[in-house]
Design a protein around this motif. Sequence first.
Motif, PDB file in Angstrom:
ATOM      1  N   PRO A 150       0.829  -1.199   0.000  1.00  0.00           N
ATOM      2  CA  PRO A 150       0.000   0.000   0.000  1.00  0.00           C
ATOM      3  C   PRO A 150       0.869   1.257   0.000  1.00  0.00           C
ATOM      4  N   ALA A 151       0.363   2.293  -0.635  1.00  0.00           N
ATOM      5  CA  ALA A 151       1.108   3.548  -0.730  1.00  0.00           C
ATOM      6  C   ALA A 151       1.345   4.116   0.666  1.00  0.00           C
ATOM      7  N   MET A 152       2.472   4.808   0.834  1.00  0.00           N
ATOM      8  CA  MET A 152       2.780   5.437   2.114  1.00  0.00           C
ATOM      9  C   MET A 152       2.130   6.808   2.121  1.00  0.00           C
ATOM     10  N   ASP A 153       1.119   6.956   2.940  1.00  0.00           N
ATOM     11  CA  ASP A 153       0.498   8.252   3.094  1.00  0.00           C
ATOM     12  C   ASP A 153       0.670   8.706   4.542  1.00  0.00           C
ATOM     13  N   ARG A 154       0.205   9.881   4.855  1.00  0.00           N
ATOM     14  CA  ARG A 154       0.412  10.441   6.201  1.00  0.00           C
ATOM     15  C   ARG A 154      -0.254   9.592   7.285  1.00  0.00           C
ATOM     16  N   SER A 155      -1.422   9.032   6.980  1.00  0.00           N
ATOM     17  CA  SER A 155      -2.125   8.211   7.961  1.00  0.00           C
ATOM     18  C   SER A 155      -1.368   6.910   8.224  1.00  0.00           C
ATOM     19  N   ARG A 156      -0.913   6.258   7.174  1.00  0.00           N
ATOM     20  CA  ARG A 156      -0.153   5.011   7.321  1.00  0.00           C
ATOM     21  C   ARG A 156       1.161   5.289   8.050  1.00  0.00           C
ATOM     22  N   PHE A 157       1.785   6.423   7.756  1.00  0.00           N
ATOM     23  CA  PHE A 157       3.013   6.812   8.443  1.00  0.00           C
ATOM     24  C   PHE A 157       2.761   6.917   9.949  1.00  0.00           C
ATOM     25  N   ALA A 158       1.674   7.583  10.334  1.00  0.00           N
ATOM     26  CA  ALA A 158       1.355   7.739  11.757  1.00  0.00           C
ATOM     27  C   ALA A 158       1.134   6.383  12.419  1.00  0.00           C
ATOM     28  N   ASP A 159       0.448   5.468  11.716  1.00  0.00           N
ATOM     29  CA  ASP A 159       0.228   4.126  12.258  1.00  0.00           C
ATOM     30  C   ASP A 159       1.552   3.387  12.451  1.00  0.00           C
ATOM     31  N   ALA A 175      11.794  14.645  10.764  1.00  0.00           N
ATOM     32  CA  ALA A 175      12.616  14.526   9.551  1.00  0.00           C
ATOM     33  C   ALA A 175      12.013  13.503   8.591  1.00  0.00           C
ATOM     34  N   ALA A 176      11.532  12.380   9.115  1.00  0.00           N
ATOM     35  CA  ALA A 176      10.920  11.350   8.268  1.00  0.00           C
ATOM     36  C   ALA A 176       9.637  11.880   7.627  1.00  0.00           C
ATOM     37  N   TRP A 177       8.855  12.607   8.395  1.00  0.00           N
ATOM     38  CA  TRP A 177       7.611  13.194   7.882  1.00  0.00           C
ATOM     39  C   TRP A 177       7.901  14.112   6.695  1.00  0.00           C
ATOM     40  N   ARG A 178       8.953  14.904   6.844  1.00  0.00           N
ATOM     41  CA  ARG A 178       9.309  15.851   5.781  1.00  0.00           C
ATOM     42  C   ARG A 178       9.845  15.154   4.532  1.00  0.00           C
ATOM     43  N   SER A 179      10.445  13.990   4.701  1.00  0.00           N
ATOM     44  CA  SER A 179      11.016  13.293   3.544  1.00  0.00           C
ATOM     45  C   SER A 179      10.274  11.988   3.255  1.00  0.00           C
ATOM     46  N   LEU A 180       8.997  11.960   3.566  1.00  0.00           N
ATOM     47  CA  LEU A 180       8.184  10.766   3.380  1.00  0.00           C
ATOM     48  C   LEU A 180       8.160  10.302   1.929  1.00  0.00           C
ATOM     49  N   ASP A 181       8.250  11.230   0.996  1.00  0.00           N
ATOM     50  CA  ASP A 181       8.237  10.865  -0.423  1.00  0.00           C
ATOM     51  C   ASP A 181       9.487  10.091  -0.826  1.00  0.00           C
ATOM     52  N   LYS A 182      10.530  10.104  -0.008  1.00  0.00           N
ATOM     53  CA  LYS A 182      11.762   9.379  -0.317  1.00  0.00           C
ATOM     54  C   LYS A 182      11.731   7.942   0.201  1.00  0.00           C
ATOM     55  N   MET A 223      13.668   4.076   9.677  1.00  0.00           N
ATOM     56  CA  MET A 223      13.575   5.008  10.808  1.00  0.00           C
ATOM     57  C   MET A 223      14.819   4.941  11.689  1.00  0.00           C
ATOM     58  N   ARG A 224      15.372   3.743  11.903  1.00  0.00           N
ATOM     59  CA  ARG A 224      16.605   3.655  12.705  1.00  0.00           C
ATOM     60  C   ARG A 224      17.749   4.386  12.012  1.00  0.00           C
ATOM     61  N   GLY A 225      17.771   4.354  10.681  1.00  0.00           N
ATOM     62  CA  GLY A 225      18.790   5.103   9.940  1.00  0.00           C
ATOM     63  C   GLY A 225      18.653   6.595  10.192  1.00  0.00           C
ATOM     64  N   ILE A 226      17.422   7.080  10.223  1.00  0.00           N
ATOM     65  CA  ILE A 226      17.197   8.503  10.498  1.00  0.00           C
ATOM     66  C   ILE A 226      17.590   8.823  11.938  1.00  0.00           C
ATOM     67  N   VAL A 227      17.220   7.945  12.883  1.00  0.00           N
ATOM     68  CA  VAL A 227      17.601   8.144  14.295  1.00  0.00           C
ATOM     69  C   VAL A 227      19.123   8.173  14.410  1.00  0.00           C
ATOM     70  N   ARG A 228      19.792   7.255  13.711  1.00  0.00           N
ATOM     71  CA  ARG A 228      21.263   7.202  13.754  1.00  0.00           C
ATOM     72  C   ARG A 228      21.864   8.506  13.221  1.00  0.00           C
TER      73      ARG A 228
END
Length: 189
Positions: free
Chosen positions: A25-34, A67-74, A85-90
Amino acid sequence: MSQSGRLTSMVGEDAMQAATVIEFPAMDRSRFADLIRAHHRGLVAYATTLVKSESAGRDLVQDSCVAAWRSLDKFDVSRDFSTWMRGIVRNKWREHCRRHSREVHLDEDELSRLEHVFQPAADDNGLFARLAECRSKLPEAMAETVRLVYDEGRTSDEAAELMNASAAALRKRLERARDALRECMSREA
């Protein structure tokens, strides 16, 4: 990458002839929050281990979520979300280290060992490929029910409305789909 991801994997002994395509399924803002809610505790544990302070770890995760929210399209939806997400945390931890250079930090070997601990289990026995094969054998109505409830995370009431069925009928269909998948998986093993 496009709005939905696609993973092609080979199934069976004659892999050259049989290819299974799994739609993500496509990554949208709602799926990201879940997904953030589902992985938050593990991300905080990882960040806390890196910075050795729970409050600083929570701050690191919060910065990482922004940061993930802002670059969700990537985000490539065919890849593992918690690894991304662990990569972003790192990366946020490394920024933290540069800003707080007087603190003692983990070296690269310790960081590699920690990453190994948090890495999700590999699918060495082909479980996901077998599940995809079994799902492809489900009747259309059952497959759609499984997709709506498990892939999209809809409630049985929402899925029933989309499929023009009663919630009780949908739940029974879902039960039968789980039974069929369980039986298929036990035969495939």
